[in-house]
Design an enzyme around this catalytic site. Structure first.
Site, mmCIF file in Angstrom:
data_model
loop_
_atom_site.group_PDB
_atom_site.id
_atom_site.type_symbol
_atom_site.label_atom_id
_atom_site.label_comp_id
_atom_site.label_asym_id
_atom_site.label_seq_id
_atom_site.Cartn_x
_atom_site.Cartn_y
_atom_site.Cartn_z
ATOM 1 N N HIS A 298 0.836 -1.203 0.000
ATOM 2 C CA HIS A 298 0.000 0.000 0.000
ATOM 3 C C HIS A 298 0.871 1.254 0.000
ATOM 4 C CE1 HIS A 298 -3.553 -2.480 0.636
ATOM 5 N NE2 HIS A 298 -2.710 -3.239 1.310
ATOM 6 N N GLU B 63 -6.286 4.818 -3.129
ATOM 7 C CA GLU B 63 -5.958 5.853 -2.150
ATOM 8 C C GLU B 63 -4.680 6.587 -2.527
ATOM 9 O OE1 GLU B 63 -7.895 3.799 1.804
ATOM 10 O OE2 GLU B 63 -6.033 2.941 1.010
ATOM 11 N N HIS C 32 -2.123 3.737 -4.451
ATOM 12 C CA HIS C 32 -2.280 2.280 -4.475
ATOM 13 C C HIS C 32 -3.748 1.891 -4.517
ATOM 14 C CE1 HIS C 32 -2.713 3.289 -0.206
ATOM 15 N NE2 HIS C 32 -3.510 2.238 -0.150
ATOM 16 N N HIS D 205 -7.705 -7.095 1.449
ATOM 17 C CA HIS D 205 -7.045 -6.165 2.379
ATOM 18 C C HIS D 205 -7.719 -6.200 3.756
ATOM 19 C CE1 HIS D 205 -4.961 -2.677 3.853
ATOM 20 N NE2 HIS D 205 -5.973 -1.837 3.698
ATOM 21 N N HIS E 276 -13.855 0.854 4.393
ATOM 22 C CA HIS E 276 -13.178 -0.146 3.555
ATOM 23 C C HIS E 276 -14.044 -1.396 3.407
ATOM 24 C CE1 HIS E 276 -9.204 1.890 3.976
ATOM 25 N NE2 HIS E 276 -8.875 1.171 2.915
ATOM 26 N N ASP F 247 -6.596 -1.001 -3.134
ATOM 27 C CA ASP F 247 -6.909 -2.014 -2.128
ATOM 28 C C ASP F 247 -7.864 -3.021 -2.745
ATOM 29 O OD1 ASP F 247 -5.538 -0.447 -0.279
ATOM 30 O OD2 ASP F 247 -7.352 0.348 0.649
#
Length: 189
Positions: free
Chosen positions: A42, A154, A46, A52, A139, A48
Site C-alpha cells: 500500500h 488511495e 495504491h 485487504h 473499507h 486495495d
C-alpha cells in the site's frame, strides 16, 4: 489530455503508520540496470483489494479488470472532514473520485453504503485512507464481497485539475494473493 494522478514513489516518502518504508537499491549488472525494491503493498498511490480487510475476499489477481478503469465522476467534497451521503450527489457511474483537498478527510460508513447502493464499485480518494483513523468500516463496505467486489484507490493527487467527468485508469499489479499494490493512476480528459 492525460493527467497523472499518482504520487511519485521515492525513499523517505511518507507511508501509512506501521507500513514498511520504501527502499531502492541498485544492484551491480553487466551492461544493464536492475534495482531491488523494498515496499509495502500500500505504498504511494495504491489500490486495495477486498483481501485487504477480509482474508476470504478476492485478491488482486482474482478481480475483474473493469474495476480498475472506466468513466468516472469527480466529486468535490472539499471542506468536509467526514464525507457523508449528502455530498454524493448526481448520476454516479461505477467509478467515483473524491476530491477532499485534505489529509484529514474520510468517508462515513453511511456514505460508503450510499455509494455501493448507487452501483459504485471503484472509489478513489486523495487521502491516505477512506476511513477515519482506527477504523476500517468504510473499507469493509466499499470492498464488498467475493460475489460483488469493489476496489479503493488511495493517495491520489492532482484531482484539482480534473473536471466533473473523466476516464480513469489505475491498474494494480497482477500480484497472486495480493491485498493491494501501487498503481500508476491516470485520468483522460
Amino acid at each position: 489530455m492525460w493527467i497523472d494522478l499518482s504520487r511519485p514513489v521515492r525513499e523517505g516518502m511518507p507511508v501509512f503508520p506501521g507500513d514498511p518504508e520504501f527502499g531502492a537499491q541498485e544492484l551491480p549488472g553487466d551492461g544493464f540496470r536492475v534495482t531491488r525494491l523494498t515496499l509495502g503493498s500500500h505504498t504511494g498511490t495504491h489500490v486495495d483489494a477486498p483481501a485487504h480487510v477480509d482474508p476470504a475476499g478476492p485478491t488482486l489477481d482474482e478481480l475483474p479488470l473493469d474495476l480498475f478503469a472506466g468513466p468516472a465522476a469527480v466529486l468535490d467534497v472539499r471542506g468536509a472532514r467526514a464525507v457523508g451521503p449528502g455530498l454524493l450527489t448526481g448520476d454516479l457511474p461505477r467509478v467515483v473520485l473524491l476530491r477532499t483537498g485534505s489529509d484529514d478527510a474520510h468517508l462515513t460508513v453511511e456514505a460508503a453504503r450510499a455509494l455501493r447502493a448507487a452501483g459504485v464499485r471503484t472509489v478513489g480518494i486523495d487521502t491516505a485512507s477512506v476511513d477515519a483513523p482506527g477504523t476500517l468500516a468504510a473499507h469493509r463496505v466499499l470492498l464488498g464481497s467475493r460475489e460483488d467486489p469493489g476496489v479503493v484507490v488511495e493517495n491520489l493527487t492532482g484531482l484539482d485539475a480534473l473536471p466533473g467527468r473523466v476516464e480513469f485508469f489505475a491498474f494494480g499489479w497482477a500480484l497472486a494473493g495480493g491485498d493491494g499494490s501501487p498503481v500508476r493512476a491516470v485520468a483522460r480528459v
